[in-house]
Motif scaffolding. Structure first.
Motif, PDB file in Angstrom:
ATOM      1  N   ASN A  12       4.874 -46.723  58.812  1.00  0.00           N
ATOM      2  CA  ASN A  12       3.671 -46.795  59.428  1.00  0.00           C
ATOM      3  C   ASN A  12       2.900 -48.114  58.571  1.00  0.00           C
ATOM      4  OD1 ASN A  12       2.203 -45.546  57.199  1.00  0.00           O
ATOM      5  ND2 ASN A  12       3.781 -43.874  57.913  1.00  0.00           N
ATOM      6  N   ALA A  13       1.770 -48.468  58.835  1.00  0.00           N
ATOM      7  CA  ALA A  13       1.318 -49.688  58.079  1.00  0.00           C
ATOM      8  C   ALA A  13       0.865 -49.285  56.765  1.00  0.00           C
ATOM      9  CB  ALA A  13      -0.028 -50.282  58.945  1.00  0.00           C
ATOM     10  N   ASP A  14       0.297 -47.983  56.739  1.00  0.00           N
ATOM     11  CA  ASP A  14      -0.121 -47.764  55.525  1.00  0.00           C
ATOM     12  C   ASP A  14       0.939 -47.478  54.261  1.00  0.00           C
ATOM     13  OD1 ASP A  14      -2.844 -47.731  56.281  1.00  0.00           O
ATOM     14  OD2 ASP A  14      -3.003 -45.449  56.293  1.00  0.00           O
ATOM     15  N   ASP A  15       1.903 -46.708  54.761  1.00  0.00           N
ATOM     16  CA  ASP A  15       2.961 -46.708  53.850  1.00  0.00           C
ATOM     17  C   ASP A  15       3.931 -47.706  53.357  1.00  0.00           C
ATOM     18  OD1 ASP A  15       2.705 -43.835  53.078  1.00  0.00           O
ATOM     19  OD2 ASP A  15       3.795 -43.086  54.860  1.00  0.00           O
ATOM     20  N   LEU A  16       3.974 -48.716  54.611  1.00  0.00           N
ATOM     21  CA  LEU A  16       4.908 -50.056  54.192  1.00  0.00           C
ATOM     22  C   LEU A  16       3.685 -50.719  53.401  1.00  0.00           C
ATOM     23  CD1 LEU A  16       6.080 -50.780  57.969  1.00  0.00           C
ATOM     24  CD2 LEU A  16       7.350 -50.565  55.640  1.00  0.00           C
ATOM     25  N   THR A  17       2.279 -50.947  53.468  1.00  0.00           N
ATOM     26  CA  THR A  17       1.578 -51.487  52.702  1.00  0.00           C
ATOM     27  C   THR A  17       1.442 -51.011  51.194  1.00  0.00           C
ATOM     28  OG1 THR A  17       0.051 -51.954  54.485  1.00  0.00           O
ATOM     29  CG2 THR A  17      -1.096 -52.066  52.056  1.00  0.00           C
ATOM     30  N   ALA A  18       1.712 -49.832  50.937  1.00  0.00           N
ATOM     31  CA  ALA A  18       1.783 -49.395  49.721  1.00  0.00           C
ATOM     32  C   ALA A  18       3.121 -49.721  48.962  1.00  0.00           C
ATOM     33  CB  ALA A  18       1.739 -47.834  49.537  1.00  0.00           C
ATOM     34  N   LEU A  19       4.301 -49.729  49.859  1.00  0.00           N
ATOM     35  CA  LEU A  19       5.646 -49.839  49.390  1.00  0.00           C
ATOM     36  C   LEU A  19       5.669 -51.432  49.025  1.00  0.00           C
ATOM     37  CD1 LEU A  19       7.656 -47.329  51.374  1.00  0.00           C
ATOM     38  CD2 LEU A  19       7.709 -47.260  48.947  1.00  0.00           C
ATOM     39  N   SER A  20       5.539 -52.218  49.909  1.00  0.00           N
ATOM     40  CA  SER A  20       5.338 -53.605  49.623  1.00  0.00           C
ATOM     41  C   SER A  20       4.582 -53.916  48.607  1.00  0.00           C
ATOM     42  CB  SER A  20       5.164 -54.222  50.990  1.00  0.00           C
ATOM     43  OG  SER A  20       3.902 -54.127  51.562  1.00  0.00           O
ATOM     44  N   THR A  21       3.549 -53.499  48.386  1.00  0.00           N
ATOM     45  CA  THR A  21       2.377 -53.917  47.515  1.00  0.00           C
ATOM     46  C   THR A  21       3.314 -53.363  46.024  1.00  0.00           C
ATOM     47  OG1 THR A  21       0.499 -53.727  48.575  1.00  0.00           O
ATOM     48  CG2 THR A  21       0.185 -53.651  46.298  1.00  0.00           C
ATOM     49  N   GLN A  22       3.965 -52.270  45.964  1.00  0.00           N
ATOM     50  CA  GLN A  22       4.819 -51.926  45.003  1.00  0.00           C
ATOM     51  C   GLN A  22       5.605 -53.213  44.376  1.00  0.00           C
ATOM     52  OE1 GLN A  22       6.671 -48.172  45.411  1.00  0.00           O
ATOM     53  NE2 GLN A  22       6.001 -47.521  43.274  1.00  0.00           N
ATOM     54  N   PHE A  23       6.297 -53.599  45.367  1.00  0.00           N
ATOM     55  CA  PHE A  23       7.176 -54.895  45.011  1.00  0.00           C
ATOM     56  C   PHE A  23       6.664 -56.064  44.575  1.00  0.00           C
ATOM     57  CE2 PHE A  23      10.333 -58.198  45.814  1.00  0.00           C
ATOM     58  CZ  PHE A  23      11.432 -57.625  45.469  1.00  0.00           C
ATOM     59  N   ILE A  24       5.442 -56.202  45.436  1.00  0.00           N
ATOM     60  CA  ILE A  24       4.847 -57.452  45.054  1.00  0.00           C
ATOM     61  C   ILE A  24       4.178 -57.511  43.531  1.00  0.00           C
ATOM     62  CG2 ILE A  24       2.635 -58.912  45.625  1.00  0.00           C
ATOM     63  CD1 ILE A  24       3.377 -58.227  48.692  1.00  0.00           C
TER      64      ILE A  24
END
Ligand SMILES: [Zn+2]
Length: 318
Positions: free
Chosen positions: A142-154
């Motif tokens: 979902n957009a929220d979890d994907l946002t948190a996880l990709s921000t973790q990588f970035i």
């Protein structure tokens, strides 16, 4: 992540463009990294009064996920920094900053709220239009979890820049590659596959939006966006081929031509970062860190021998 037939290369966005600003601004802090006063700490600050209403939701997702604080905690635990590092989630940024950036001295990372909103917007589109890779948990697609996880990588990427600048790490390739490498090194070892997968999903969509590859994209100090997708997946696959070969290579996300290189590439990255950080381990982490570095060295030797056994076969199959 990858649509059918999609090993195509595409061009750059404002997204990579602004990371490029950070990439160019390499200023050393030679002479400053005196280890005697290496007691710098990483802190994360949310400057709420600067955040516009339209960005509050994305910022709330990141704040709740604590992905920035987790990376800060790991560095604080493991590394003796010569200077404090302040991570500012703020709309009050230096001129021209639109994406997450690390200042040249490695002492400030800016995370602009509109950048988080932009990521969330792209990923809101992804969950509607892209088939979920089976490896990625349904509950997190979902957009929220994907946002948190990709921000973790970035954010791992930015932390890589900060460590390079503060510790004046010797670099044998482009700094942007090393920053991506730190994002993989940190998240694969400390978090799991989620951040690499989410970042691959995000960058794949960005590459699609960018369209055709241009000279501007090719001349960037970053690898082109689609290439970064494969790099993220390669390191993840190489970190545990027994677990990831089927879902990443078998399922067609990482090409069979690249996959045989990934276990050694991961071993080299893992050994590389542990070795780079070793002289800078905190007192509390030193014993554990030294052991981990030695294990990473053994693993690299083993993977290189295993690769040597395959190389004639791999070359003759090409
Ligand atoms: Zn960068």
């Amino acid at each position: 992540m990858l649509r059918s037939g999609g090993y195509s290369a595409l061009l750059r966005t404002a997204f990579t463009g602004a990371l490029l600003v950070a990439g160019f601004a390499v200023v050393s802090c030679a002479g400053d990294s005196d280890k005697a006063d290496a007691n710098g700490k990483v802190t994360v600050v949310y400057q709420d009064n600067t955040i516009k209403p339209q960005d509050r939701q994305a910022v709330a997702v990141i704040r709740k996920s604590r992905v920035l604080e987790q990376a800060a905690d790991w560095v604080n635990k493991s590394v003796a920094l010569p200077h404090d590092l302040v991570v500012k989630v703020t709309a009050k940024v230096p001129p021209g900053v639109t994406d997450a950036v690390t200042q040249p001295d490695g002492r400030t990372i800016f995370v602009p709220p509109p950048f988080l909103t932009q990521i969330q917007g792209v990923l809101s589109n992804v969950v509607k239009t892209v088939e979920r890779p089976a490896l990625f948990p349904e509950a997190e697609f979902n957009a929220d979890d994907l946002t948190a996880l990709s921000t973790q990588f970035i954010f791992g990427h930015e932390m890589g820049h900060a460590l390079q600048r503060q510790l004046l790490l010797p670099n044998l390739g482009l700094e942007e590659d090393a920053a991506d490498g730190f994002a993989s090194f940190y998240t694969v070892n400390e978090v799991g596959p989620g951040p690499s997968l989410a970042a691959a999903i995000l960058f794949d969509e960005l590459a699609r939006e960018e369209g055709k590859l241009t000279l501007e994209g090719l001349s960037s100090d970053h690898p082109v966006t689609q290439q970064r997708v494969f790099n993220f997946l390669c390191y993840l696959e190489g970190s545990d081929p027994k677990r990831f070969y089927g879902p990443l290579v078998g399922a067609g996300y990482l090409p069979k031509t690249r996959a045989p290189l990934c276990p050694q590439a991961w071993a080299m990255l893992d050994y590389g970062w542990w070795t780079q950080l070793k002289p800078h381990f905190s007192e509390a982490f030193k014993d554990q860190g030294d052991k981990t570095q030695e294990n990473a060295r053994d693993q690299l030797i083993a993977e290189t021998k295993a690769f040597e056994k395959q190389i004639d076969k791999l070359r003759s199959e090409q």
